[in-house]
Design a protein around this motif. Structure first.
Motif, short mmCIF file in Angstrom:
data_model
loop_
_atom_site.label_atom_id
_atom_site.label_comp_id
_atom_site.label_asym_id
_atom_site.label_seq_id
_atom_site.Cartn_x
_atom_site.Cartn_y
_atom_site.Cartn_z
N ARG A 16 0.83 -1.20 0.00
CA ARG A 16 0.00 0.00 0.00
C ARG A 16 0.86 1.25 0.00
NH1 ARG A 16 -1.15 3.92 2.93
NH2 ARG A 16 0.12 3.15 4.67
N ARG A 17 1.94 1.24 0.78
CA ARG A 17 2.83 2.40 0.84
C ARG A 17 3.49 2.66 -0.52
NH1 ARG A 17 6.06 1.18 6.57
NH2 ARG A 17 4.18 0.94 7.89
N ILE A 18 3.80 1.57 -1.22
CA ILE A 18 4.41 1.72 -2.54
C ILE A 18 3.38 2.27 -3.53
CG2 ILE A 18 5.42 0.45 -4.49
CD1 ILE A 18 6.60 -1.51 -2.43
N ALA A 19 2.16 1.71 -3.50
CA ALA A 19 1.12 2.14 -4.44
C ALA A 19 0.73 3.59 -4.22
CB ALA A 19 -0.11 1.23 -4.29
N SER A 20 0.76 4.05 -2.97
CA SER A 20 0.36 5.43 -2.67
C SER A 20 1.45 6.44 -2.97
CB SER A 20 -0.04 5.54 -1.19
OG SER A 20 1.09 5.37 -0.36
N GLY A 21 2.67 5.95 -3.24
CA GLY A 21 3.78 6.87 -3.48
C GLY A 21 4.53 7.23 -2.22
N GLU A 22 4.06 6.73 -1.08
CA GLU A 22 4.78 6.99 0.17
C GLU A 22 6.20 6.43 0.09
OE1 GLU A 22 4.38 5.77 4.91
OE2 GLU A 22 2.65 5.57 3.57
N LEU A 23 6.34 5.31 -0.60
CA LEU A 23 7.65 4.73 -0.90
C LEU A 23 7.84 4.78 -2.41
CD1 LEU A 23 7.68 1.61 1.47
CD2 LEU A 23 9.06 3.69 1.71
N ALA A 24 8.81 5.55 -2.86
CA ALA A 24 9.04 5.73 -4.30
C ALA A 24 10.13 4.76 -4.77
CB ALA A 24 9.46 7.17 -4.57
N PRO A 25 10.23 4.54 -6.10
CA PRO A 25 11.30 3.69 -6.62
C PRO A 25 12.67 4.11 -6.11
CG PRO A 25 9.75 4.16 -8.36
CD PRO A 25 9.33 5.01 -7.19
N GLY A 26 13.41 3.15 -5.57
CA GLY A 26 14.73 3.42 -5.01
C GLY A 26 14.73 3.65 -3.52
N ASP A 27 13.55 3.95 -2.93
CA ASP A 27 13.47 4.14 -1.48
C ASP A 27 13.64 2.81 -0.76
OD1 ASP A 27 13.02 6.81 -1.81
OD2 ASP A 27 10.88 6.75 -1.34
N ALA A 28 14.27 2.85 0.40
CA ALA A 28 14.42 1.64 1.21
C ALA A 28 13.09 1.28 1.86
CB ALA A 28 15.48 1.85 2.28
N VAL A 29 12.76 0.00 1.83
CA VAL A 29 11.58 -0.49 2.53
C VAL A 29 12.02 -0.98 3.89
CG1 VAL A 29 10.47 -1.14 0.36
CG2 VAL A 29 11.77 -2.84 1.62
N PRO A 30 11.10 -1.18 4.83
CA PRO A 30 11.50 -1.65 6.16
C PRO A 30 12.33 -2.93 6.08
CG PRO A 30 9.21 -0.95 6.19
CD PRO A 30 9.64 -0.92 4.76
N SER A 31 13.45 -2.96 6.80
CA SER A 31 14.29 -4.15 6.83
C SER A 31 13.60 -5.24 7.66
CB SER A 31 15.64 -3.83 7.45
OG SER A 31 15.47 -3.47 8.82
N THR A 32 14.13 -6.44 7.61
CA THR A 32 13.53 -7.53 8.40
C THR A 32 13.57 -7.19 9.89
OG1 THR A 32 15.67 -8.66 8.31
CG2 THR A 32 13.99 -9.37 6.75
N ARG A 33 14.67 -6.60 10.35
CA ARG A 33 14.76 -6.25 11.76
C ARG A 33 13.73 -5.18 12.13
NH1 ARG A 33 18.95 -8.51 14.40
NH2 ARG A 33 20.60 -9.44 13.12
N ARG A 34 13.55 -4.20 11.24
CA ARG A 34 12.55 -3.17 11.54
C ARG A 34 11.15 -3.76 11.53
NH1 ARG A 34 11.40 2.24 7.91
NH2 ARG A 34 9.42 2.80 8.89
N ILE A 35 10.90 -4.70 10.61
CA ILE A 35 9.58 -5.34 10.56
C ILE A 35 9.31 -6.10 11.84
CG2 ILE A 35 8.25 -7.18 9.42
CD1 ILE A 35 9.50 -6.30 6.78
N THR A 36 10.32 -6.80 12.36
CA THR A 36 10.11 -7.55 13.61
C THR A 36 9.73 -6.62 14.75
OG1 THR A 36 12.48 -7.45 14.19
CG2 THR A 36 11.72 -9.36 12.92
N ARG A 37 10.32 -5.41 14.75
CA ARG A 37 10.00 -4.46 15.82
C ARG A 37 8.66 -3.78 15.58
NH1 ARG A 37 15.57 -3.11 14.95
NH2 ARG A 37 14.91 -1.27 13.76
N GLU A 38 8.41 -3.36 14.32
CA GLU A 38 7.20 -2.58 14.02
C GLU A 38 5.94 -3.42 14.10
OE1 GLU A 38 5.50 0.17 10.32
OE2 GLU A 38 7.66 -0.17 10.53
#
Length: 302
Positions: A16-38
């Protein structure tokens, strides 16, 4: 109704974040460690979430950077149906090798990308070796942006970090330029050398010392960057990201450490605070290399 698996729910939110443009091409997505915390999930669940997005082509792993949003199909330049030119061949080759590694490059593969014959390509680029040289020349086309800093150390820091950024974006580049003793004639790469030597001018260093400083920094950056390419190849061979690989190795590593054969190593890795990241490793080593250069500069004339 069967509840949606956690990894699909997480993948859906990132999608959803990618589709909305919140995350643009080339932007880092949450890492596995960040996902475990978030999302308060296990590492395996986080890995599955990123794996699902990777299979969809929405994200891709960039060694030394992390997992980033992939360029959308709409944004990818089409390669068929337009006249060939040297510039198009070079840029298409760079995109191919960025994605699949230098081993994927051949004149036959490039001909397939364009839907033409290899002979048609040879009218623009005489050989694969020359194509790789032109690719490297293209990557080195622009130097660091912004105003020129003052002082030899800030200048060298800027150049080294710019070089590292090129290696991180193009993992094949380190191997393509790996020859320190047999450099190729490349005007844009030579401009990088000129900028480094200019930063060292007027410090009292001999020409040999100036060249050795330049080659030491270049060799250091290339050495770390080779790990970027190796990680790319390892990911293709194993089908696992670095985080997935480490997760799969945890039982074996735990079994080895329980033997108490490595007391110091076990202590260092006994906390969750350490995470090997090539960019951080590069920055640490760069400062140590520059510390050595500073000792050399301060010793001139003493």
């Amino acid at each position: 109704m069967t509840p949606e698996p956690p990894y699909l729910r997480i993948a859906g939110e990132i999608r959803r974040r990618i589709a909305s443009g919140e995350l643009a091409p080339g932007d880092a997505v949450p890492s596995t460690r960040r996902i475990t915390r978030e999302w308060d999930v296990a590492m395996a669940t986080a890995t599955k979430a990123l794996g699902a997005l990777t299979r969809e082509g929405l994200v891709r792993a960039v060694p030394g950077v992390g997992t980033v949003v992939a360029q959308s199909g709409r944004e990818r330049a089409t390669t068929r149906g337009r006249p060939l030119s040297r510039d198009r061949v070079i840029r298409t080759a760079i995109a191919l090798v960025d994605a699949e590694g230098l081993a994927a490059l051949s004149m036959r593969r490039m001909a397939t990308e364009f839907g033409t014959s290899t002979m048609a390509l040879y009218r623009h680029v005489p050989s694969k070796g020359e194509l790789v040289r032109l690719m490297a020349e293209e990557v080195f086309g622009d130097g660091p942006p912004g105003p020129r800093p003052t002082g030899w150390r800030p200048l060298l820091e800027r150049e080294a970090r710019w070089l590292w950024k090129q290696y991180a974006r193009h993992p094949w580049l380190a191997r393509a330029l790996a020859g320190l003793t047999r450099p190729t004639a490349s005007p844009n790469a030579m401009r990088y050398t000129e900028r480094v030597l200019t930063a060292l001018t007027g410090l009292g260093l001999t020409p040999e010392q100036m060249l050795h400083v330049h080659l030491t920094m270049l060799g250091y950056a290339q050495g770390i960057a080779m790990a970027v390419e190796l990680e790319t190849q390892a990911r293709q061979d194993s089908g696992m990201t670095a985080d997935e690989w480490m997760t799969s190795m945890e039982p074996r590593m735990d079994a080895i450490q329980t033997t108490a054969a490595y007391p110091v190593l076990s202590t260092l890795f006994g906390t969750d605070g350490f995470e090997l990241e090539l960019g951080t490793l590069f920055e640490f080593g760069l400062e140590r290399v520059l510390d050595g250069v500073e000792v050399l500069v301060e010793g001139v004339g003493s």
